[in-house]
Design a protein around this motif. Structure first.
Motif, PDB file in Angstrom:
ATOM      1  N   VAL A 119      42.892  40.418  47.895  1.00  0.00           N
ATOM      2  CA  VAL A 119      41.548  39.841  47.747  1.00  0.00           C
ATOM      3  C   VAL A 119      40.518  40.950  47.650  1.00  0.00           C
ATOM      4  N   PHE A 186      37.611  34.051  47.615  1.00  0.00           N
ATOM      5  CA  PHE A 186      38.761  34.641  46.929  1.00  0.00           C
ATOM      6  C   PHE A 186      40.031  34.431  47.748  1.00  0.00           C
ATOM      7  N   CYS A 187      39.926  34.518  49.069  1.00  0.00           N
ATOM      8  CA  CYS A 187      41.093  34.247  49.930  1.00  0.00           C
ATOM      9  C   CYS A 187      41.581  32.821  49.690  1.00  0.00           C
TER      10      CYS A 187
END
Lengths: 345, 175
Positions: A119, A186-187
């Motif tokens: 990430v 994003f994770c």
């Protein structure tokens, strides 16, 4: 009258949703029965191979077979959700991650650590491109492509999250809020990618992030009010005789906020994955293609799309609440009403 | 399904992992610092600059609008003033022309009056002179006539006096 009309199809759907799997289950049982009969020679062969295993033991193994399969589904789900030291690419093999222990602390690189790094790398790549574009941009020309897409999110966080919740002096907290938002986003999104794992579905990760929010909030409060003002805030502006009740409540309140952040993000991300995997495992447990086609796949796709939305939503909620807590901690007036509102929330 | 719930309750989902906390903290702080340097700074600056640019454009537009309105107002005022001025000039011209006309006509009238008066006087004088001449002529003719008629010893002077008095009577009678 109209309401009845609305309710009836819904009730009908519920009945169908309960009945159809049951009916298909009957079908599945016949499948299972045939499977059992097919497996008899195999187990007898195993019994023959190891003479130590007696016939009753083989029978017991048979009896335990059905619950074992069920447990296996649960194990697979938990294996998927939980952190571990193996990064598995199912049919192609797996990578064993290094185990590091420093001074009695286990800081080995786990699957979620790798995801965090992925990430971070992605974030750095995306934003070095976008940031590079912004270095030679003037107010006269508009951004395009990736920069434009990211700008929409950045502008949203800047105005609708930071400015409207923190108010005066929001610029100071913008880097933190933006980083938290994109990091969590994003994770969450990488968790939906095949072979990926949701780092934000691990309570340790969300705990760390909310501890950052906690520190940012506390420092902002100290900076805004000073030590005296901070202590005054703890009394919530009540009469001194109430302090013995108010001060502990306020102190606990300081900790429940990040705790709520932790659990909210973790539970949301974990629950979605458990639901998707459970839906898929329904077809394996019932051993039915019909269930797979009619229930598992469509519902799993639906939940997956929902997860896509939840990925954005939870990143937004975390950022929003962080901004709200900072805003509350730095607000000068109307602290009590706002705090009460948040406690309700 | 049930067992998965039991595992969740058993706490393996919530079990603390200091290593992961450590790595998360390190990763997050590093990402935060790098992004702050390479991305948030330029992006936020650009956004703030653009915001300022838009605000100043709006301000400028408002200012230009105010200015143009002021100019329009001034133009209207000037136009009104010019209208009033032209009206005044026309009115004055008309007045002046009127006056001039009346003056001229008055003057012409007086002039004509004067001319008529002098002509009358002249006519009167001419008439008087003509009458005198006529009177003398008539007297002479009368005298000649009387002389021719009488041709006597009558004194010419006495006779002339008689005729004069007769003519006098005649003229007074005629008048």
């Amino acid at each position: 009258m109209k309401r009845l009309n609305v309710i009836q199809p819904k009730a009908l759907l519920k009945v169908i949703a309960i009945l159809v799997p049951l009916l298909l289950n009957v079908n599945g049982l016949t499948f299972a029965a045939s499977g059992q009969s097919a497996e008899v020679p195999k187990s007898s062969a195993a019994a023959a191979a190891s003479p130590a295993v007696s016939a009753p033991a083989a029978e017991a193994a048979h009896g335990a077979e059905a619950p074992e399969g069920e447990e296996k589904a649960g194990d697979v789900i938990m294996h998927h959700i939980l952190d571990n030291n193996v990064f598995a690419f199912e049919p192609f093999g797996s990578i064993n991650l290094p185990k590091i222990v420093v001074g009695g602390f286990d800081i080995s690189i786990t699957k979620h650590v790798v995801m965090l790094w992925l990430v971070s790398a992605l974030l750095l790549i995306v934003f070095s491109v976008v940031g590079g574009k912004y270095k030679n941009i003037t107010p006269r020309n508009a951004p395009s492509g990736l920069a434009n897409a990211m700008e929409a999110l950045v502008e949203f966080i800047r105005l609708d999250v930071a400015k409207s919740n923190i108010g005066h002096g929001y610029e100071k907290h913008l880097p933190y809020l933006l980083t938290v938002f994109f990091f969590i986003l994003f994770c969450n999104l990488l968790g939906l990618v095949p072979y990926g794992a949701t780092a934000t579905g691990n309570v340790n990760v969300t705990l760390t992030l909310s501890i950052f929010t906690f520190f940012v909030t506390q420092i902002a409060a100290f900076k805004a009010h000073g030590v005296k003002g901070y202590l005054q805030h703890l009394t919530a502006g009540t009469h001194w005789s109430l302090w013995i009740i108010m001060v502990p409540i306020e102190i606990i309140g300081q900790f429940t906020k990040p705790f709520a952040l932790t659990i909210r993000l973790f539970a949301n991300m974990t629950a979605g994955h458990i639901i998707i995997l459970s839906l898929i495992f329904i077809s394996f447990i019932l051993k039915s293609y019909i269930v797979a086609v009619a229930v598992s796949v469509p519902f799993a796709i639906f939940i997956d799309l929902l997860e896509l939305f939840v990925a954005f939503l939870q990143a937004f909620v975390f950022t929003m609440l962080s901004a709200l807590f900072i805003g509350l901690a730095t607000a000068h007036e109307g602290h009590d009403e706002a705090a009460a509102g948040v406690a309700h929330h | 399904m049930l067992t998965s719930g039991m595992i969740l309750l058993a706490g393996s989902l919530l079990s603390p992992n200091p290593g992961l906390i450590f790595w998360t903290a390190i990763t997050f702080v590093i990402v935060l610092l790098i992004l702050k340097k390479i991305a948030w700074g330029p992006i936020l600056n650009a956004l703030a600059e653009r915001e300022k640019g838009i605000q100043s454009s709006i301000d400028r537009a408002h200012q230009a609008k105010d200015e143009s309105e002021a100019i329009l107002r001034k133009n209207k005022e000037l136009l009104a003033k010019a209208d009033a001025e032209s009206d005044r000039i026309i009115r004055e011209g008309k007045d002046f022309a009127e006056k001039l006309r009346s003056d001229i006509s008055q003057k012409a009238q007086t002039e004509a009056q004067k001319m008529i008066a002098s002509a009358k006087e002249e006519i009167e004088q001419e008439k008087r002179r003509a009458l005198d001449v006529l009177r003398n002529e008539v007297a002479d003719l009368a005298v000649k006539g009387a002389e021719k008629i009488i041709k006597t010893t009558l004194d010419a002077d006495i006779q002339k006096r008689i005729v004069d008095s007769m003519i006098q009577d005649l003229s007074t009678n005629r008048n």
